[in-house]
Design an enzyme around this catalytic site. Structure first.
Site, PDB file in Angstrom:
ATOM      1  N   GLY A   1       1.489   2.964  -0.797  1.00 33.71           N
ATOM      2  CA  GLY A   1       1.710   2.789  -2.220  1.00 33.71           C
ATOM      3  C   GLY A   1       2.591   1.592  -2.539  1.00 33.71           C
TER       4      GLY A   1
ATOM      5  N   ALA B   1       4.063   6.148  -0.239  1.00 28.96           N
ATOM      6  CA  ALA B   1       4.144   7.317  -1.106  1.00 28.96           C
ATOM      7  C   ALA B   1       5.009   8.391  -0.456  1.00 28.96           C
ATOM      8  CB  ALA B   1       2.752   7.863  -1.382  1.00 28.96           C
TER       9      ALA B   1
ATOM     10  N   GLU C   1      -2.825   4.570   5.159  1.00 33.43           N
ATOM     11  CA  GLU C   1      -3.282   5.897   4.739  1.00 33.43           C
ATOM     12  C   GLU C   1      -4.335   6.492   5.671  1.00 33.43           C
ATOM     13  OE1 GLU C   1      -1.815   3.977   0.890  1.00 33.43           O
ATOM     14  OE2 GLU C   1      -2.807   3.332   2.726  1.00 33.43           O
TER      15      GLU C   1
ATOM     16  N   GLU D   1       0.285  -1.272  -2.529  1.00 33.94           N
ATOM     17  CA  GLU D   1      -0.532  -1.188  -3.741  1.00 33.94           C
ATOM     18  C   GLU D   1       0.263  -1.619  -4.975  1.00 33.94           C
ATOM     19  OE1 GLU D   1      -3.784   2.257  -2.943  1.00 33.94           O
ATOM     20  OE2 GLU D   1      -1.694   2.935  -2.981  1.00 33.94           O
TER      21      GLU D   1
END
Length: 259
Positions: A110, A65, A133, A113
């Site tokens: 991300g 991210a 994270e 993910e």
């Protein structure tokens, strides 16, 4: 289809979504998720598209991210926001046709993910995957804590989430996180070959099979079996079922029409 952060190309019924922020290693921000959500809805409703490949190109899938965009956010802003990452990845996961992630280089946070939202993952042997994270004082918030345990089991998922460590493509294959590992120069060819194989099957049966798996994972076994039977029964009302069984009995390739 023109987007700010992704490229979409359709060829021979195969749609390819390419993340297009090379200057920041394809970091995922709100605009990326907005573009992905729109592409998922558009491709999902396009009958000419039979399968979807998502990639970051031949250098990096997505390095995570955009932390710069998140760093100043407050708990209230996060909790009351529209959850763009979850929305986009849910839409990608539920496209009613096969979705293949072709992973080269980093697929972190991300990015990992995003790969988890695909049906199948093919990794180049230089890929590194992880959910780091925890090292930022947060947890995976784009579905990682939910999709990863369902894919590889809770013990291995917790190890990756709690440590935040990266793993190699070979280790990802060993634990079932990716389906196949190939050399970087074979990655897209292998993904395209798999997409073409899936696309040659009956589109309605594919959509029903995907729904049976995805919805069944949210149910207990008894409810899942009931839902599977419902999907199975409905397919006997399709032209593709008639053609598929007729072709089998006539010992010839089936010519599915997606009806």
């Amino acid at each position: 289809m023109a987007y700010e952060t992704i490229l979409v190309n359709i060829e021979e019924g195969i749609a390819t979504i390419t993340l297009n922020r090379p200057e920041v290693l394809n970091a995922l921000n709100s605009q990326v998720f907005e573009d992905l959500a729109d592409a998922a809805q558009t491709l999902g409703s396009d009958d000419s598209v039979r399968a979807v490949i998502i990639t970051g190109g031949n250098k990096v899938f997505a390095a995570g991210a955009d932390i710069g965009q998140m760093a100043s956010a407050t708990a209230v802003e996060i909790s009351t926001g529209d959850r763009p990452s979850q929305r986009a990845l849910n839409l990608l996961e539920n496209i009613p046709k096969p979705v293949i992630a072709a992973i080269c280089g980093y697929a972190l946070g991300g990015g990992c993910e995003l790969a988890l939202a695909a049906d199948v993952r093919i990794a180049a042997d230089n890929a590194q995957l992880g959910l780091p994270e925890i090292k930022l004082g947060i947890l995976p918030g784009g579905g990682g804590t939910q999709r990863l345990p369902r894919l590889i089991g809770s013990g291995r998922a917790k190890e990756l989430i709690f440590s935040g460590d990266f793993i190699s493509a070979q280790e990802a294959w060993r634990i079932g996180l990716v389906n196949k590992v190939v050399s970087p120069d074979q990655l897209f060819e292998e993904a395209y070959k798999m997409a073409k194989r899936f696309a040659s099957r009956g589109a309605v049966a594919l959509a029903m099979a995907k729904s049976a798996v995805n919805e069944g994972l949210r149910m207990d076994l008894e409810a899942g079996l009931e839902y599977e039977h419902k999907c199975f029964s409905l397919l006997f009302a399709t032209e593709d079922q008639k053609e598929g069984m007729k072709a089998f009995l006539e010992k010839r390739p089936a010519k599915f029409q997606g009806k």
